[in-house]
Design a protein around this motif. Structure first.
Motif, PDB file in Angstrom:
ATOM      1  N   ARG A 197       3.004   0.797  -6.144  1.00 25.67           N
ATOM      2  CA  ARG A 197       1.631   1.289  -6.389  1.00 25.67           C
ATOM      3  C   ARG A 197       0.871   1.418  -5.077  1.00 25.67           C
ATOM      4  NH1 ARG A 197       2.169  -2.756 -10.520  1.00 25.67           N
ATOM      5  NH2 ARG A 197       2.602  -1.761 -12.535  1.00 25.67           N
ATOM      6  N   GLY A 198       1.033   0.430  -4.219  1.00 21.87           N
ATOM      7  CA  GLY A 198       0.364   0.483  -2.922  1.00 21.87           C
ATOM      8  C   GLY A 198       0.826   1.659  -2.091  1.00 21.87           C
ATOM      9  N   ASN A 199       2.133   1.959  -2.098  1.00 21.35           N
ATOM     10  CA  ASN A 199       2.656   3.063  -1.305  1.00 21.35           C
ATOM     11  C   ASN A 199       2.236   4.421  -1.852  1.00 21.35           C
ATOM     12  OD1 ASN A 199       3.913   1.590   0.724  1.00 21.35           O
ATOM     13  ND2 ASN A 199       5.840   1.396  -0.393  1.00 21.35           N
ATOM     14  N   VAL A 200       2.124   4.534  -3.159  1.00 26.49           N
ATOM     15  CA  VAL A 200       1.623   5.782  -3.752  1.00 26.49           C
ATOM     16  C   VAL A 200       0.202   6.056  -3.269  1.00 26.49           C
ATOM     17  CG1 VAL A 200       0.896   6.880  -5.912  1.00 26.49           C
ATOM     18  CG2 VAL A 200       3.113   5.725  -5.793  1.00 26.49           C
ATOM     19  N   LEU A 201      -0.639   5.042  -3.313  1.00 22.75           N
ATOM     20  CA  LEU A 201      -2.034   5.201  -2.875  1.00 22.75           C
ATOM     21  C   LEU A 201      -2.113   5.400  -1.362  1.00 22.75           C
ATOM     22  CD1 LEU A 201      -3.660   2.422  -5.106  1.00 22.75           C
ATOM     23  CD2 LEU A 201      -3.674   4.893  -5.505  1.00 22.75           C
ATOM     24  N   LEU A 202      -1.232   4.723  -0.613  1.00 18.65           N
ATOM     25  CA  LEU A 202      -1.196   4.866   0.842  1.00 18.65           C
ATOM     26  C   LEU A 202      -0.937   6.314   1.247  1.00 18.65           C
ATOM     27  CD1 LEU A 202      -1.213   3.242   3.576  1.00 18.65           C
ATOM     28  CD2 LEU A 202       1.266   3.019   3.291  1.00 18.65           C
ATOM     29  N   ASN A 203      -0.209   7.046   0.394  1.00 18.14           N
ATOM     30  CA  ASN A 203       0.135   8.437   0.675  1.00 18.14           C
ATOM     31  C   ASN A 203      -0.783   9.431  -0.024  1.00 18.14           C
ATOM     32  OD1 ASN A 203       2.860   8.667   2.339  1.00 18.14           O
ATOM     33  ND2 ASN A 203       2.975   6.831   1.064  1.00 18.14           N
ATOM     34  N   HIS A 204      -1.964   8.939  -0.405  1.00 18.95           N
ATOM     35  CA  HIS A 204      -3.044   9.804  -0.913  1.00 18.95           C
ATOM     36  C   HIS A 204      -2.681  10.523  -2.210  1.00 18.95           C
ATOM     37  CE1 HIS A 204      -4.647   8.928   3.015  1.00 18.95           C
ATOM     38  NE2 HIS A 204      -3.629   9.536   3.596  1.00 18.95           N
TER      39      HIS A 204
END
Length: 339
Positions: A197-204
């Motif tokens: 979830r964090g990586n999805v959001l990190l990539n906008h």
């Protein structure tokens, strides 16, 4: 500088940039080529490498491991001192800055895409931590991402379900380059899901709360939208049911580097067998499994078990583009499954 020298320097810079951003093993860097270039040039090449690595905007915003950066700079200084007598202040200043930095529990790796965009991942510094191997990116995930970028039609305007998403590299590359209608990242480990979830959001990319109701959003059409509908789902291969899998309504199923032990392979085949019953418009989803061949017996078990349950397969030819830095000596393959 002659044109061929300029081209050689550009290739060297790109090689250092891609490897450093992805935090690849330092032994994989073209150090010998750098030494040869340094004998024929001044310090400008090292300054360019510094800008393409430690001072790169992606690294400034999302830095790799402090220890990794320290070791990289120390090696750069050694190469410089072996050829040039005069110290290069910029290298020592960069090293001094790193020596005072504190090592976090998470580090970042970034992968450059052909579009000019990038995928950045927050990963665990330990290769195996919290009881799972899903917190880092493995070679087959990079290999499958390259194949997907070269074959976007397999994913465009389709709903993709990824089994064992790990850190999320393959899916994020597909979301940014292949225009799927919807993408479902899945894993069973709570720590991996949190990182996903964090990586999805990190990539906008925006996260939808529920992975099993894509048809309730007909207004989300990637023909007129830049990004797909993205969800992260907890999926235990040993307990998931056929109706639960059917609720994702996948057109395409993918998995990378999930063939690492017999127990996992048996669980995966059971999931694939259930997915073969998830027919959408009278058609089972397409499926692609990428893996690094570490143990031929393990791969043989996978194909044997698929044959036992009636799933046929074919090995896809190697793709042409080498976009990401990974171990080129490891044997990696992609199987297309007929569910």
């Amino acid at each position: 500088m002659a044109p061929e020298e300029s081209t050689g320097s550009a290739r060297l810079l790109q090689s250092f940039e891609r490897r450093f951003l992805a935090a690849r093993a330092l032994r994989s860097f073209p150090w010998q080529s750098l030494e040869e270039k340094l004998r024929d040039s001044g310090s400008e090449l090292l300054l360019d490498i510094l800008q393409k690595t430690v001072k790169h905007p992606l690294c400034t915003k999302h830095p790799p491991s402090v220890k990794y950066t320290q070791c990289f700079l120390s090696e750069l200084i050694r190469k410089h001192e072996a050829v040039h007598a005069e110290p290069l202040d910029e290298l020592y200043e960069a090293l001094a800055e790193v020596l005072t930095a504190k090592e976090p529990t998470q580090c970042h790796r970034s992968y450059l895409l052909p579009s000019g965009d990038s995928v950045t991942l927050s990963e665990s510094i330990a290769i195996i931590s919290h009881g799972t191997t899903g917190l880092v990116t493995w070679n087959a995930a990079l290999y499958l991402a390259e194949w997907a970028i070269e074959n976007p039609v397999a994913f465009t305007h389709r709903t993709v379900l990824e089994l064992g998403s790990g850190a999320g590299l393959t899916g994020l590359a597909i979301c940014k380059m292949c225009r799927p209608r919807a993408y479902v990242f899945s894993d069973c480990h709570s720590r991996v899901l949190e990182q996903l979830r964090g990586n999805v959001l990190l990539n906008h990319l925006s996260l939808e709360p529920d992975a099993t109701t894509p048809v309730e959003h007909p207004e989300h059409d990637t023909r007129h939208s830049e990004s797909p509908r993205v969800t992260v789902a907890q999926l235990d291969w040993d307990t998931v049911t056929t109706p639960q899998l059917a609720a994702f309504q996948p057109d395409v199923v993918i998995a990378a580097d999930v063939l690492y032990c017999p127990e996992t392979i048996l669980s995966l085949v059971r999931v694939l067998q259930k997915l073969s019953a998830c027919r959408k418009a009278q058609q089972a989803p397409a499926a692609y499994v990428a893996f690094t061949i570490r143990n031929p017996e393990t791969c043989q078990l996978f194909t044997t078990e698929m044959g036992r349950v009636g799933i046929s397969w074919e090995a896809l030819p190697r793709h042409h583009q080498k976009l990401f830095p990974y171990d080129e000596h490891s044997e990696t393959a992609i199987l297309k499954l007929m569910l």
